[in-house]
Structures are given as structure tokens and as C-alpha cells.
Design an enzyme around this catalytic site. Structure first.
Site, short mmCIF file in Angstrom:
data_model
loop_
_atom_site.label_atom_id
_atom_site.label_comp_id
_atom_site.label_asym_id
_atom_site.label_seq_id
_atom_site.Cartn_x
_atom_site.Cartn_y
_atom_site.Cartn_z
N THR A 129 0.74 -1.20 0.25
CA THR A 129 0.20 -0.01 0.02
C THR A 129 0.87 1.32 0.11
O THR A 129 1.93 1.28 0.78
CB THR A 129 -0.73 -0.09 1.14
OG1 THR A 129 -1.78 -1.12 1.09
CG2 THR A 129 -1.80 1.28 1.22
N PRO A 131 0.67 5.92 -0.09
CA PRO A 131 -0.23 6.95 0.11
C PRO A 131 -1.24 7.19 -1.24
O PRO A 131 -0.59 7.45 -2.20
CB PRO A 131 0.40 8.11 0.51
CG PRO A 131 1.81 7.37 0.94
CD PRO A 131 2.04 6.09 0.27
N GLY A 132 -2.59 7.32 -1.03
CA GLY A 132 -3.37 7.74 -2.18
C GLY A 132 -3.56 6.37 -3.18
O GLY A 132 -4.25 6.89 -4.13
N SER A 135 -6.70 0.54 -3.54
CA SER A 135 -6.71 -1.10 -3.75
C SER A 135 -6.08 -1.36 -5.21
O SER A 135 -5.95 -2.39 -5.81
CB SER A 135 -8.14 -1.69 -3.61
OG SER A 135 -8.60 -1.69 -2.32
N PHE A 159 0.99 2.05 5.99
CA PHE A 159 -0.27 1.17 6.79
C PHE A 159 0.65 -0.17 6.40
O PHE A 159 0.18 -1.34 6.37
CB PHE A 159 -1.26 1.12 6.17
CG PHE A 159 -2.16 2.35 6.08
CD1 PHE A 159 -2.18 3.21 6.83
CD2 PHE A 159 -2.95 2.44 4.80
CE1 PHE A 159 -2.76 4.34 6.88
CE2 PHE A 159 -3.61 3.64 4.85
CZ PHE A 159 -3.59 4.70 5.79
N GLU A 245 -3.63 -15.21 2.45
CA GLU A 245 -3.65 -14.10 3.27
C GLU A 245 -5.33 -13.92 3.59
O GLU A 245 -5.43 -13.45 4.86
CB GLU A 245 -3.13 -12.81 2.36
CG GLU A 245 -3.14 -11.56 3.17
CD GLU A 245 -2.66 -10.39 2.40
OE1 GLU A 245 -3.07 -9.25 2.93
OE2 GLU A 245 -1.96 -10.67 1.56
N GLN A 282 -35.05 -12.54 27.73
CA GLN A 282 -35.20 -13.37 26.24
C GLN A 282 -34.37 -12.56 25.24
O GLN A 282 -33.89 -13.17 24.37
CB GLN A 282 -36.79 -13.07 26.10
CG GLN A 282 -37.07 -13.73 24.55
CD GLN A 282 -38.56 -13.53 24.11
OE1 GLN A 282 -39.13 -12.58 23.93
NE2 GLN A 282 -39.40 -14.96 24.19
N GLY A 367 -7.72 -6.41 1.40
CA GLY A 367 -9.00 -6.16 0.44
C GLY A 367 -10.11 -5.78 1.16
O GLY A 367 -10.75 -6.69 1.90
#
Length: 382
Positions: A129, A131-132, A135, A159, A245, A282, A367
Site C-alpha cells: 500500500t 499513500p493515495g 486497492s 500502513f 492471506e 429473552q 482487501g
């Protein structure tokens, strides 16, 4: 319903790992949460005890057994012990990074790296990953331009789980910036590489003990000998590893839901209101019934996926189904369990509070749910 996934060997492995966590993780978890990082010693202890590299050949110090059921046991016990954010680095190391070295590494690379990876001396991470970028992997801007026997790497990642602790970072780069998917390659960037720097340890809503970092590459010189697989084959290599993964994330998701439910059942049995246990109302029984039913159904599907992975038959669509369903279930269960705890569910000293905060990210990393649905939908060819 009798769960038949595991045999006596897995049960013995589970008992040993449970004891290991109670001794080496649980007593330190509060400090790791405060520090924002797990002690490197934890990985070494796990390696020495046989809880890293179960599928690494024995000649490199591993267990020599390719069976994802052992990985599942580790994920389940981490959740049961309530040390999710600390355990994530271990599951990333075993479940997600290890296959790249085992399946793509040359003989020289395996001899150089696998013993340290299996012992916990070398901690791994994977950096995709940016920045910006989101996916869309093919839009990455990090480049690696060949210069003799080296690549010159420039760019940044964000990240990145294990980003501070990692000694070996599997880094997705563009070796041909003029191409999209066909221009991607995987390089292993080692700790101490000139021009490779780590940014801050990112402060997150949850997963506080898990170091998550920004990585920066400024004319970082990485040997061509650190190329994993073929140049230009990075995209297919990444895609090929995504089913395992995503199954790993699914296993953790349903295990986290199971742990949250168990804590909540224990709590509502003891907590009294209006002269009776709150579990006897209940509404409480109905909510518990809904959760245990959904968890059992999800667990059954995930068990089938584990066996399919072991047989080499797990598809990308099945892994996507498991990932999005189990992580969404994890979020729903954590939310309802907090509700059943009442105000105490919002207090950090109760494990359900941390489980609630930790659960939110699982619908995004590996993802996002929306991407999982797109993968499944496209497979239907409608």
C-alpha cells in the site's frame, strides 16, 4: 456439532501454544499496547518453541510440515487469549510473508533468510500500500530502476504491519514504470539498507500493540540478488498469494467472534439486573442464539476452506467469500457483545472493548469488503 478439522497432533500443538501465550504474551500485553509495539524477543521465543515456520523445511530450521491447520490453531488461540494486536505480527509473519520466501525464493535466498525467519531472528513484512493508492496496486509509484547489480528504489509505503520491527520487507515496486501490472516486481529490502527509512509508528483506533509504519525509500540501493521471483512478475505473484492471506484474515475474524461470544456468555451469566442474570432475559438469549448460529456456520465454511487450501484447491472467490463474511461477522458480534456488556463493554480493562476497536480494520486490510464482493461478482460472469 462435532468439529472434525483437527486431529490429536493439532490438539497437542494447541495446548502447547496456549501455554506459550499465557507465559510469553498475556503478562506483557498491557505494556505492548502502551508502547505500540511487541518486543522482538517474543518472535524469538515463538521461533525457539516451534511456533514459527511450521512449513519451512527442516534443513532451514522449520517444522517441515505444510498444513495450514497449525496456522489456524495459532490464530484461534491468539484470539482466545485476548492478545489480538500482539499476535497479528506473528500471523502476518507465518501466514502471509512466509509463502513468498518458500515459493519464490532461490536456493541462495532460502539459505540466507529462512533460518532467521524460522527462528524469529528475522521479522518479516510485506509492503504494497502507498499513500493515495488504495486497492489499485498497478498504480503504485514506488520505482526500482536497474543499475548494474543493484536496483535504485525510490518511493514510499504506508500502513505496513510489522513496519518498525521488520528486518526483511517484501516490497512491491515498479521495475518498469511505463507498464502497469507487467511492470511490477517484488524486492526484499533489508534492515540497514542505505536510503531505507521508517517513518512514525502510526497511532490507530485499535491494534495498539501492532507496529504499523510508513516506509520511505530515497535512492535505496537494493541488490538484484534480493529480487523475489521474476522481474515483472510481481502482480501475479501477489495475486497468487492473496487467497491464503485472505483465508488467514477470515480464520482470525471468526475466531475473534467466537472469543467475544465466549467472554460475553460468561459475563451475562454473572451480571445481575432486576434480580436475575441479564443472560436470562429473552432479548439476551435471542442475541446470543443469533451469534452462536452465525459463528458456527462461518466456522464450518472456513474449515472447508482450510482443507481446500491444504489440497491446493482454494479459489480466489472462495477466499474472498470467507474474508468478507467473517470480518463483517466479527464486527457485528463485537458490537452486540459490547451492547450486552453495557457500560462495562466500553471500558478498556474488559477484553471486549479492545476486541471491538480491533475488529474495525479487518473489513479493510487484505482487501476491503467491497473489493471482495467485486471479486465474487465478477466470477459469476453476469
Amino acid at each position: 456439532m462435532l468439529r472434525t478439522l483437527f486431529d490429536d497432533t493439532h490438539d497437542q500443538f494447541r495446548a502447547a501454544f496456549r501455554t506459550f501465550l499465557e507465559r510469553e504474551a498475556v503478562p506483557h500485553h498491557e505494556r505492548w499496547e502502551a508502547d505500540g509495539i511487541v518486543d522482538r524477543q517474543f518472535f524469538k521465543q515463538a521461533g525457539a518453541s516451534g511456533f514459527i515456520g511450521m512449513d519451512v523445511p527442516e534443513e532451514f530450521g522449520g517444522g517441515g510440515i505444510k498444513d495450514f491447520r497449525f496456522n489456524a490453531v495459532i490464530a484461534e488461540e491468539i484470539q482466545r487469549a485476548g492478545v489480538n494486536s500482539a499476535g497479528l505480527g506473528l500471523t502476518l509473519h507465518n501466514d502471509i510473508c512466509m509463502p513468498y520466501f518458500l515459493d519464490l525464493g532461490t536456493d541462495e535466498q532460502k539459505q540466507r533468510w529462512l533460518p532467521g525467519i524460522a527462528s524469529g531472528e528475522l521479522i518479516t513484512a510485506v509492503a504494497m500500500t502507498e499513500p493515495g493508492m488504495g486497492s489499485d496496486l498497478a498504480s503504485m509509484a514506488t520505482t526500482a530502476i536497474r543499475d548494474g547489480d543493484d536496483y535504485i528504489v525510490n518511493g514510499s509505503k504506508t500502513f505496513i504491519t510489522n513496519g518498525i520491527n521488520a528486518d526483511l520487507v517484501i516490497t512491491a515496486v515498479k521495475t518498469d514504470p511505463t507498464e502497469r501490472h507487467r511492470g511490477m516486481s517484488l524486492l526484499v529490502v533489508e534492515r540497514g539498507t542505505p536510503g531505507f527509512e521508517r517513518g512514525r509508528n502510526l497511532h490507530k483506533i485499535g491494534m495498539h500493540a501492532q507496529d504499523t509504519a510508513e516506509l520511505f525509500f530515497t535512492d535505496a540501493r537494493v541488490p538484484v540478488a534480493n529480487l523475489l521471483g521474476e522481474e515483472g512478475g510481481g502482480f501475479l505473484q501477489l495475486v497468487g498469494k492473496l487467497p491464503q492471506e485472505r483465508l488467514s484474515i477470515a480464520v482470525t475474524g471468526v475466531a475473534a467472534a467466537r472469543a467475544a461470544l465466549d467472554w460475553t456468555i460468561e459475563y451475562v451469566r454473572e451480571r445481575k439486573a432486576f434480580g436475575q442474570s441479564i443472560g436470562s432475559f429473552q432479548n439476551s438469549r435471542f442475541k446470543l442464539a443469533e451469534m452462536v448460529t452465525e459463528i458456527t456456520i462461518a466456522e464450518t465454511f472456513v474449515d472447508r476452506c482450510i482443507l481446500a487450501l491444504n489440497a491446493g484447491e482454494l479459489t480466489a472467490e472462495e477466499a474472498a467469500m470467507a474474508k468478507w463474511w467473517c470480518t463483517e461477522l466479527q464486527g457485528r458480534v463485537a458490537d452486540m457483545c459490547v451492547q450486552l456488556h453495557g457500560g462495562y463493554g466500553y471500558m478498556n480493562e474488559y477484553p471486549i472493548a479492545r476486541a471491538y476497536a480491533d475488529a474495525r480494520i479487518t473489513r479493510i486490510y487484505g482487501g476491503a469488503t467491497e473489493i471482495m464482493k467485486e471479486i465474487i461478482g465478477k466470477s459469476l460472469k453476469v
